[in-house]
Design a protein around this motif. Structure first.
Motif, PDB file in Angstrom:
ATOM      1  N   SER A   1      -3.136   9.707   3.739  1.00 27.67           N
ATOM      2  CA  SER A   1      -3.781   8.608   4.462  1.00 27.67           C
ATOM      3  C   SER A   1      -3.331   7.231   3.974  1.00 27.67           C
ATOM      4  N   ALA A   2      -2.976   7.095   2.703  1.00 27.15           N
ATOM      5  CA  ALA A   2      -2.531   5.787   2.204  1.00 27.15           C
ATOM      6  C   ALA A   2      -1.232   5.356   2.891  1.00 27.15           C
ATOM      7  N   ARG A   3      -0.325   6.293   3.099  1.00 28.11           N
ATOM      8  CA  ARG A   3       0.923   5.979   3.792  1.00 28.11           C
ATOM      9  C   ARG A   3       0.649   5.595   5.236  1.00 28.11           C
ATOM     10  N   ILE A   4      -0.225   6.336   5.895  1.00 26.75           N
ATOM     11  CA  ILE A   4      -0.593   6.025   7.282  1.00 26.75           C
ATOM     12  C   ILE A   4      -1.269   4.656   7.351  1.00 26.75           C
ATOM     13  N   PHE A   5      -2.133   4.376   6.384  1.00 21.70           N
ATOM     14  CA  PHE A   5      -2.836   3.098   6.305  1.00 21.70           C
ATOM     15  C   PHE A   5      -1.831   1.957   6.157  1.00 21.70           C
ATOM     16  N   GLY A   6      -0.871   2.118   5.247  1.00 17.55           N
ATOM     17  CA  GLY A   6       0.164   1.101   5.053  1.00 17.55           C
ATOM     18  C   GLY A   6       1.029   0.917   6.287  1.00 17.55           C
ATOM     19  N   GLU A   7       1.417   2.017   6.919  1.00 14.71           N
ATOM     20  CA  GLU A   7       2.241   1.932   8.132  1.00 14.71           C
ATOM     21  C   GLU A   7       1.483   1.267   9.277  1.00 14.71           C
ATOM     22  N   ALA A   8       0.173   1.455   9.324  1.00 10.40           N
ATOM     23  CA  ALA A   8      -0.635   0.812  10.368  1.00 10.40           C
ATOM     24  C   ALA A   8      -0.611  -0.707  10.188  1.00 10.40           C
TER      25      ALA A   8
ATOM     26  N   ILE B   1       0.839  -1.201   0.000  1.00 11.60           N
ATOM     27  CA  ILE B   1       0.000   0.000   0.000  1.00 11.60           C
ATOM     28  C   ILE B   1       0.869   1.245   0.000  1.00 11.60           C
ATOM     29  N   GLY B   2       1.896   1.259   0.832  1.00 14.40           N
ATOM     30  CA  GLY B   2       2.790   2.413   0.898  1.00 14.40           C
ATOM     31  C   GLY B   2       3.517   2.657  -0.410  1.00 14.40           C
ATOM     32  N   LYS B   3       3.999   1.598  -1.065  1.00 12.67           N
ATOM     33  CA  LYS B   3       4.722   1.759  -2.324  1.00 12.67           C
ATOM     34  C   LYS B   3       3.791   2.199  -3.463  1.00 12.67           C
ATOM     35  N   ILE B   4       2.581   1.669  -3.487  1.00 11.71           N
ATOM     36  CA  ILE B   4       1.625   2.088  -4.515  1.00 11.71           C
ATOM     37  C   ILE B   4       1.274   3.560  -4.328  1.00 11.71           C
ATOM     38  N   ALA B   5       1.054   3.982  -3.087  1.00 12.21           N
ATOM     39  CA  ALA B   5       0.757   5.394  -2.817  1.00 12.21           C
ATOM     40  C   ALA B   5       1.930   6.279  -3.229  1.00 12.21           C
ATOM     41  N   GLU B   6       3.143   5.831  -2.945  1.00 10.71           N
ATOM     42  CA  GLU B   6       4.342   6.589  -3.323  1.00 10.71           C
ATOM     43  C   GLU B   6       4.454   6.695  -4.848  1.00 10.71           C
ATOM     44  N   TYR B   7       4.172   5.594  -5.545  1.00 11.66           N
ATOM     45  CA  TYR B   7       4.223   5.591  -7.003  1.00 11.66           C
ATOM     46  C   TYR B   7       3.177   6.540  -7.582  1.00 11.66           C
ATOM     47  N   LEU B   8       1.970   6.505  -7.057  1.00 17.32           N
ATOM     48  CA  LEU B   8       0.906   7.383  -7.563  1.00 17.32           C
ATOM     49  C   LEU B   8       1.222   8.847  -7.295  1.00 17.32           C
ATOM     50  N   LYS B   9       1.865   9.125  -6.159  1.00 17.92           N
ATOM     51  CA  LYS B   9       2.238  10.505  -5.848  1.00 17.92           C
ATOM     52  C   LYS B   9       3.316  11.005  -6.815  1.00 17.92           C
ATOM     53  N   LYS B  10       4.263  10.134  -7.165  1.00 19.49           N
ATOM     54  CA  LYS B  10       5.315  10.520  -8.111  1.00 19.49           C
ATOM     55  C   LYS B  10       4.772  10.644  -9.532  1.00 19.49           C
ATOM     56  N   ALA B  11       3.753   9.860  -9.871  1.00 16.03           N
ATOM     57  CA  ALA B  11       3.168   9.904 -11.209  1.00 16.03           C
ATOM     58  C   ALA B  11       2.404  11.205 -11.434  1.00 16.03           C
ATOM     59  N   ASN B  12       1.820  11.778 -10.393  1.00 20.31           N
ATOM     60  CA  ASN B  12       1.068  13.033 -10.479  1.00 20.31           C
ATOM     61  C   ASN B  12       1.598  14.015  -9.439  1.00 20.31           C
ATOM     62  N   PRO B  13       2.786  14.625  -9.693  1.00 21.89           N
ATOM     63  CA  PRO B  13       3.409  15.452  -8.651  1.00 21.89           C
ATOM     64  C   PRO B  13       2.635  16.727  -8.311  1.00 21.89           C
ATOM     65  N   GLY B  14       1.912  17.297  -9.243  1.00 24.11           N
ATOM     66  CA  GLY B  14       1.216  18.556  -8.979  1.00 24.11           C
ATOM     67  C   GLY B  14      -0.168  18.361  -8.388  1.00 24.11           C
ATOM     68  N   ARG B  15      -0.634  17.166  -8.324  1.00 26.21           N
ATOM     69  CA  ARG B  15      -2.008  16.883  -7.889  1.00 26.21           C
ATOM     70  C   ARG B  15      -2.006  16.411  -6.425  1.00 26.21           C
ATOM     71  N   VAL B  16      -2.600  17.209  -5.545  1.00 24.80           N
ATOM     72  CA  VAL B  16      -2.664  16.850  -4.132  1.00 24.80           C
ATOM     73  C   VAL B  16      -4.128  16.630  -3.758  1.00 24.80           C
ATOM     74  N   LEU B  17      -4.511  15.375  -3.647  1.00 26.44           N
ATOM     75  CA  LEU B  17      -5.885  15.055  -3.267  1.00 26.44           C
ATOM     76  C   LEU B  17      -5.994  14.662  -1.807  1.00 26.44           C
ATOM     77  N   ASP B  18      -4.908  14.227  -1.244  1.00 30.61           N
ATOM     78  CA  ASP B  18      -4.914  13.726   0.126  1.00 30.61           C
ATOM     79  C   ASP B  18      -3.834  14.441   0.931  1.00 30.61           C
ATOM     80  N   PRO B  19      -4.181  15.547   1.592  1.00 27.39           N
ATOM     81  CA  PRO B  19      -3.152  16.314   2.298  1.00 27.39           C
ATOM     82  C   PRO B  19      -2.545  15.588   3.500  1.00 27.39           C
TER      83      PRO B  19
END
Length: 129
Positions: A65-72, A44-62
């Motif tokens: 939460s995906a990183r927090i979800f994966g870390e949990a 989950i953390g790696k997919i969220a990281e990949y999606l964030k790098k794929a769309n660097p200017g787009r911030v939908l989740d300030p």
């Protein structure tokens, strides 16, 4: 000549061996569960990281939460494994005692289920927002 040899019953020794084998199987099940939780959280953390790098200017989740979800999930896997190891050592210590008496162990499965429920609720709320 007096003998101080402790007589053991084959039935008792076989019962101890069965209990030992059951404790080992339970620990192995917890290892598999913990590994699955850790791998799922990492994914989950790696997919969220990949999606964030794929769309660097787009911030939908300030709050990311995906990183927090994966870390949990990773934290739950680590803590579950630590608790399983502690429980396994306690069970083996009791089995080695001559006067073994069964006591109810800590319900690790129920604790894990409750924490997974909380993580699921967090994920549900994060998807809705």
């Amino acid at each position: 000549m007096s003998e101080n040899v402790k007589k053991t019953s084959t039935t008792n020794e076989l019962a101890r061996e069965r209990n030992r084998a059951a404790a080992d199987r339970t620990l192995m099940a917890w290892i598999r569960t913990a590994l699955s939780l850790i791998a799922f959280g990492f994914s989950i953390g790696k997919i969220a990281e990949y999606l964030k790098k794929a769309n660097p200017g787009r911030v939908l989740d300030p709050i990311d939460s995906a990183r927090i979800f994966g870390e949990a999930f990773i934290a739950l896997g680590i803590f579950g494994l630590i608790a399983a190891i502690v429980q396994h050592r306690r069970i083996l210590k009791k089995i080695k005692q001559g006067d073994y008496v069964y006591t109810e162990p800590l319900p690790l499965a129920m604790i894990t289920a409750i924490i997974l429920l909380l993580i699921g609720v967090f994920g549900f709320v994060a998807v809705l927002l």
